[in-house]
Scaffold this motif. Structure first.
Motif, PDB file in Angstrom:
ATOM      1  N   ALA A 100      -1.570  -1.647 -11.900  1.00  0.00           N
ATOM      2  CA  ALA A 100      -0.369  -2.482 -11.992  1.00  0.00           C
ATOM      3  C   ALA A 100      -0.802  -3.943 -12.038  1.00  0.00           C
ATOM      4  CB  ALA A 100       0.514  -2.247 -10.774  1.00  0.00           C
TER       5      ALA A 100
ATOM      6  N   GLY B  55      -2.612   5.402 -12.700  1.00  0.00           N
ATOM      7  CA  GLY B  55      -1.978   4.114 -12.410  1.00  0.00           C
ATOM      8  C   GLY B  55      -2.162   3.764 -10.940  1.00  0.00           C
TER       9      GLY B  55
ATOM     10  N   THR C 143      -3.716  -1.788  -6.754  1.00  0.00           N
ATOM     11  CA  THR C 143      -4.716  -2.421  -7.620  1.00  0.00           C
ATOM     12  C   THR C 143      -5.823  -3.073  -6.783  1.00  0.00           C
ATOM     13  OG1 THR C 143      -3.149  -2.739  -9.416  1.00  0.00           O
ATOM     14  CG2 THR C 143      -5.007  -4.270  -9.346  1.00  0.00           C
TER      15      THR C 143
ATOM     16  N   LYS D  92       2.553  -7.207  -8.285  1.00  0.00           N
ATOM     17  CA  LYS D  92       2.982  -6.538  -7.049  1.00  0.00           C
ATOM     18  C   LYS D  92       4.098  -7.350  -6.386  1.00  0.00           C
ATOM     19  CE  LYS D  92      -0.519  -8.358  -3.819  1.00  0.00           C
ATOM     20  NZ  LYS D  92      -1.340  -9.318  -4.531  1.00  0.00           N
TER      21      LYS D  92
ATOM     22  N   ASN E  93       3.412   3.209 -13.102  1.00  0.00           N
ATOM     23  CA  ASN E  93       3.535   3.312 -14.560  1.00  0.00           C
ATOM     24  C   ASN E  93       3.337   4.755 -14.986  1.00  0.00           C
ATOM     25  OD1 ASN E  93       0.655   3.756 -15.106  1.00  0.00           O
ATOM     26  ND2 ASN E  93       0.436   1.648 -14.423  1.00  0.00           N
TER      27      ASN E  93
ATOM     28  N   GLU F  13       2.390  -0.103  -6.221  1.00  0.00           N
ATOM     29  CA  GLU F  13       2.611  -1.334  -5.446  1.00  0.00           C
ATOM     30  C   GLU F  13       3.933  -1.159  -4.709  1.00  0.00           C
ATOM     31  OE1 GLU F  13       0.227  -3.401  -5.259  1.00  0.00           O
ATOM     32  OE2 GLU F  13      -0.968  -2.897  -7.036  1.00  0.00           O
TER      33      GLU F  13
END
Ligand code: CTP
Length: 220
Positions: A96, A13, A72, A99, A26, A16
């Motif tokens: 994710a 994952g 991300t 954010k 996650n 953020e």
């Protein structure tokens, strides 16, 4: 599959940050991406392993180029810096989608008796951005493989993502109590634009990785 100059495998994952000590994450452990990257290295493919927030044991693939990312956006930029002609991308990461809009530079103090609302803004869709980038810059010989974690309408949602993200294949797995994020055994179904191509039921992620690679070797 030997025509590819490199195979990028992403795992885990992304994080953020909300403030300097808290983040949104996650439940992805990175196991699926790690198993695929390790098996590809074993078979002498040139692998770039890009991993986000993973369990410690999945944070390094012996024999691969290892790159660590946090957010991300980092993941997107790191893939872009590695992407070249004849790249195969296997996108097992769970980035994710959102954010915090205004991350705090200071630790947010608890404010008793008041609600704290976190304002979020969307992250880019990495696969969609990459397929657009490949098209605009006419980068030859690249293929994108995505994953789809679904709690319902597996085939419908997976095939919609395949089209939207312009993927060669999508590997869908139902998230249930006994298979999915963090679990050792999993079920997957591989879809192309013509429909279901392969189904693997309740196998360890190492076996699933081997079978996915066998499938890709036959098709690519
Ligand atoms: N993915 C991506 N960029 C994102 C989110 C996901 O490239 N911002 C990739 C994942 O790595 C995966 C595929 O897209 O290969 C599908 O991810 P999934 O989380 O199942 O789907 P989403 O597109 O995020 O849609 P939703 O969360 O609404 O199901």
């Amino acid at each position: 599959m030997r025509q590819f100059k490199k195979i990028i495998v992403t795992a885990g994952g992304t994080r953020e940050w909300i403030d300097p000590i808290r983040f949104i994450a996650n439940a992805s452990t990175g196991k699926m991406g790690y198993s695929i990257a390790s098996e590809l290295v074993k078979q002498n493919y040139p692998v770039v392993y890009i991993y986000g927030n993973v369990s410690e044991k999945y944070a390094h693939v012996e024999g691969a180029k290892n790159l660590s990312v946090e957010t991300t956006l980092d993941l997107l930029n790191t893939i872009l810096s590695e992407l070249e002609e004849r790249t195969l991308l296997i996108m097992a990461a769970a980035p994710a989608d959102f954010k915090p809009k205004n991350p705090s530079t200071f630790k947010i103090k608890k404010q008793e008796k008041s609600l704290l609302a976190l304002e979020l803004e969307p992250n880019p869709d990495i696969l969609q951005t990459l397929s657009q980038h490949i098209k605009t810059n006419q980068i030859q010989g690249c293929e994108l493989i995505g994953f789809a974690a679904e709690t319902n309408d597996l085939e419908k949602n997976a095939r919609e993502k395949l089209i939207k993200k312009n993927l060669k294949y999508i590997i869908a797995n139902p998230i249930q109590k006994n298979s999915g994020f963090g679990e050792e055994k999993t079920n997957i179904q591989i879809f192309s634009e013509v429909g279901r191509e392969l189904e693997i039921n309740y196998e360890s992620k190492d076996i699933v990785a081997q079978k996915i690679i066998e499938f890709l070797k036959q098709r690519l």
